[in-house]
Design an enzyme around this catalytic site. Structure first.
Site, PDB file in Angstrom:
ATOM      1  N   HIS B 185       0.823  -1.219   0.000  1.00  0.00           N
ATOM      2  CA  HIS B 185       0.000   0.000   0.000  1.00  0.00           C
ATOM      3  C   HIS B 185       0.864   1.279   0.000  1.00  0.00           C
ATOM      4  O   HIS B 185       1.974   1.252  -0.480  1.00  0.00           O
ATOM      5  CB  HIS B 185      -0.991  -0.024   1.172  1.00  0.00           C
ATOM      6  CG  HIS B 185      -1.755  -1.319   1.212  1.00  0.00           C
ATOM      7  ND1 HIS B 185      -2.861  -1.549   0.427  1.00  0.00           N
ATOM      8  CD2 HIS B 185      -1.532  -2.487   1.888  1.00  0.00           C
ATOM      9  CE1 HIS B 185      -3.296  -2.794   0.648  1.00  0.00           C
ATOM     10  NE2 HIS B 185      -2.508  -3.379   1.524  1.00  0.00           N
ATOM     11  N   GLU B 200      -2.468   0.476   7.749  1.00  0.00           N
ATOM     12  CA  GLU B 200      -1.585  -0.621   7.330  1.00  0.00           C
ATOM     13  C   GLU B 200      -0.325  -0.077   6.642  1.00  0.00           C
ATOM     14  O   GLU B 200       0.780  -0.568   6.862  1.00  0.00           O
ATOM     15  CB  GLU B 200      -2.340  -1.561   6.379  1.00  0.00           C
ATOM     16  CG  GLU B 200      -1.499  -2.733   5.908  1.00  0.00           C
ATOM     17  CD  GLU B 200      -2.211  -3.615   4.893  1.00  0.00           C
ATOM     18  OE1 GLU B 200      -3.379  -3.331   4.572  1.00  0.00           O
ATOM     19  OE2 GLU B 200      -1.590  -4.577   4.399  1.00  0.00           O
ATOM     20  N   HIS B 255       2.665  -7.031   4.520  1.00  0.00           N
ATOM     21  CA  HIS B 255       1.313  -6.494   4.718  1.00  0.00           C
ATOM     22  C   HIS B 255       0.839  -6.743   6.146  1.00  0.00           C
ATOM     23  O   HIS B 255       1.466  -7.473   6.905  1.00  0.00           O
ATOM     24  CB  HIS B 255       0.338  -7.196   3.747  1.00  0.00           C
ATOM     25  CG  HIS B 255       0.533  -6.778   2.324  1.00  0.00           C
ATOM     26  ND1 HIS B 255      -0.382  -6.024   1.635  1.00  0.00           N
ATOM     27  CD2 HIS B 255       1.556  -7.007   1.459  1.00  0.00           C
ATOM     28  CE1 HIS B 255       0.062  -5.804   0.425  1.00  0.00           C
ATOM     29  NE2 HIS B 255       1.236  -6.394   0.277  1.00  0.00           N
ATOM     30  N   GLU B 361       1.576 -11.632   5.602  1.00  0.00           N
ATOM     31  CA  GLU B 361       0.580 -10.891   6.381  1.00  0.00           C
ATOM     32  C   GLU B 361       0.983 -11.025   7.842  1.00  0.00           C
ATOM     33  O   GLU B 361       0.928 -12.109   8.424  1.00  0.00           O
ATOM     34  CB  GLU B 361      -0.831 -11.453   6.148  1.00  0.00           C
ATOM     35  CG  GLU B 361      -1.408 -11.164   4.773  1.00  0.00           C
ATOM     36  CD  GLU B 361      -1.918  -9.731   4.601  1.00  0.00           C
ATOM     37  OE1 GLU B 361      -1.818  -8.945   5.562  1.00  0.00           O
ATOM     38  OE2 GLU B 361      -2.398  -9.405   3.495  1.00  0.00           O
TER      39      GLU B 361
END
Lengths: 176, 399
Positions: B185, B200, B255, B361
């Site tokens: 992101h 995030e 992430h 993640e």
């Protein structure tokens, strides 16, 4: 007077009885497999549900999406599709099922796991209940293909949806 | 007869000099600042060096000691410190501080040993007590720091035992690798928004910067490059394009997850292809037909190039899974989060990578407890240390 009453009584007596209302035949039903969220395990789980028989694959696709929005009775099992998500069109071609959703599809889930659960609850449920010749599901939004379902532009999500997706059970590959 | 004596003696000396030296069991003393005996512990003498039996040693200095037969890790916990020794990976994890190589860890007869000097250095650096190993007296002196002030040689105090320890460790894999670290992101795309309002994009940037720093400080044979080191939006396909252009050896996208409030744990993903079987069959058919070629013209060359690309993709898929499992194993031992395992999915950011590529993640921002953890420097560094250890582990095994 007595004669008139006797004639009416006799006529009533000898009139053929009114026919019974036609018996309502229950529509034929069948069991479908739907994939919902198991909140405890945080993965997809398969739930069976009785639904009316569908005339064709398009009707079945609409029916499945509709049922994926209806919460199951089982404890700790939840739906993954938001209430404002609408299936606009559906058709099949070759071995691919095409489903076109409204804009609520964009950002309907976030995070890798969230997107996987959402997308594969649809993919798995559709492919489990259609002819087995269908192997993949192609998503479009308002008629357009997108790279991902990310809400900040089509390049902002995680799972690639530009190409059709096959079924996936979201289990640890080491344990499957 | 005498003329045979000298060659015989020389021969015996040579045999003794070059015969393999076996370890000798010993006992060494642990003494206090005044030199009074506190405990005696088992050790091993090998090549004029002493190695402590770590289980006995840490018990003797009042640590809780736990050997996990499944993970084959020895965890020792003191009042404020915790060490985890992993002989298979040749490293020690120091809680709150990260991973240190420990290739001098030895396993003999089912026991785990570490060089006495390194043991002293490790404890001196990470505990509030002073540990001094005296090889001539074969004893370890232990006391509170102030008890030693009069005895410490100021010149020796400048020498950091851990730094010396790191310098002495020989590298098993000599090749350098370039790793592209991709904080997910950024810019107009905040990613998931945590239960505590944390974005995030900020968390994964902090973790990625910590990972880069940790690698640069500890693993000189890994060259880390970030796809972004500030808050900017980068289209997904540009992230792997950077890695491809730099001919990176590994691509790691970082992430933080999102879902229901109760969802918990970290996950490692690799790319899946939705048409694996079909492609594999097509590849096999063309490969078979290519094997029959006697000459190579333009069309056939295209086919062969396609085959090579596909084969390369297959190798990267296998290597990506192997790398993902190493990350899962490292983080599973070092993080206080459960592992959700290694999975495959058609990740858009991974699809064009021409090298082993994974997406990690690190935890669920939607879970209030995990969101709080992910926001702390301590936890971000723990993740960075685990990931760095996995990269070094992979490098040593592959290069």
């Amino acid at each position: 007077m007595i004669l008139v009453a006797a004639v009416i009584t006799a006529a009533w007596w000898f009139l053929p009885p009114e026919p019974d209302p036609p018996e309502e035949k229950p529509l034929p039903r069948e069991e479908v497999a739907l994939y919902f969220l198991d909140v405890e395990e945080y993965q997809l789980t398969r739930i069976s549900r009785d639904v009316p028989e569908a005339d064709d694959s398009t009707e079945r696709i609409f029916q499945i999406i509709d049922h994926l929005k209806q919460p199951p009775e089982a404890e700790n099992i939840e739906i993954l599709l938001p209430g404002d998500l609408e299936l606009i069109a559906a058709y099949t071609e070759g071995d691919i099922v095409y489903v076109d959703f409204n804009e609520a599809f964009i950002g309907a889930a976030e995070g890798s796991t969230g997107e996987m659960l959402f997308l594969y609850s649809i993919v798995n449920s559709l492919l489990a209940n259609l002819d087995e010749k269908y192997r993949l599901v192609q998503f479009t939004v308002e008629g357009e293909q997108r790279s991902t379902m990310g809400p900040y532009g089509e390049n902002s999500g995680h799972i690639g949806i530009k190409y059709p997706l096959g079924p996936r059970w979201i289990q640890d590959e080491d344990s499957s | 007869m005498k003329k045979y004596c000298l060659p015989f003696l020389i021969g015996m000396v040579l045999i003794l000099a070059f015969m393999p030296r076996s370890a000798r069991a010993q006992q060494v003393n642990i003494v206090d600042a005044g030199g009074d005996l506190l405990r005696r512990v088992n050790a091993l003498e090998f090549d004029n060096k002493y190695f402590f039996d770590l289980y006995d040693f840490f018990k003797a200095i009042d640590f809780d000691v736990n050997w996990n037969e499944t993970t084959r890790r020895l965890t020792v916990s003191g009042a404020d410190e915790k060490f985890r020794f992993s002989p298979g990976a040749g490293r020690v994890m120091v809680a709150d501080d990260g991973l240190y190589p420990a290739e001098n860890l030895r396993q003999e007869n089912g026991r785990l040993y570490l060089d006495a000097e390194q043991t002293a250095g490790l404890l001196k650096t990470h505990t509030e007590k002073e540990y001094i190993w005296n090889p001539s007296r074969e004893q370890m002196q232990v006391a509170r720091a102030e008890d030693f002030q009069a005895e410490i040689d100021p010149a020796a105090d400048d020498e950091d035992p851990i730094a010396r320890f790191l310098e002495e460790i020989p590298e098993t894999g000599e090749e350098e690798i370039l790793v592209v670290i991709d904080p997910g992101h950024g810019g107009r795309d905040p990613g998931a928004i945590g239960a505590n309002g944390l974005h995030e994009k900020e968390v994964v940037l902090q973790i990625s910067l910590a990972l880069r720093d940790y690698i640069e400080e500890n693993y000189p044979r890994i060259k880390p490059v970030l796809t972004r080191d500030d808050d900017r939006f980068i289209p997904l396909q540009d992230r792997t394009r950077m890695a491809n252009e730099q001919q990176a050896d590994l691509f790691v996208s970082i992430h933080a997850n999102s879902g229901r409030a109760g969802a918990s744990g970290f996950e490692v993903f690799t790319l899946s292809s939705e048409a694996d079987d079909e492609e594999a069959q097509e590849l096999a058919e063309i490969e078979n037909s290519a094997l029959r070629y006697e000459g190579v013209d333009g069309e056939e060359l295209k086919d062969i190039q396609w085959i090579l690309q596909q084969l390369q993709g297959t190798v990267h898929t296998r290597e990506s899974r192997e790398f993902a499992r190493i990350i899962d194993d490292e983080l599973d031992g070092d993080l206080s989060l459960p592992s959700r395992g290694v999975k495959q999915a058609p990740f858009f950011v991974l699809k064009d990578a021409r090298m082993p590529a994974v997406l990690v993640e690190t935890g669920f921002l939607s879970n209030p407890r995990e969101a709080e953890k992910l926001g702390t420097r301590k936890f971000q560094q723990e993740i960075a240390a685990g990931l760095a250890g996995a990269l070094e582990n992979y490098r040593q095994n592959r290069y």
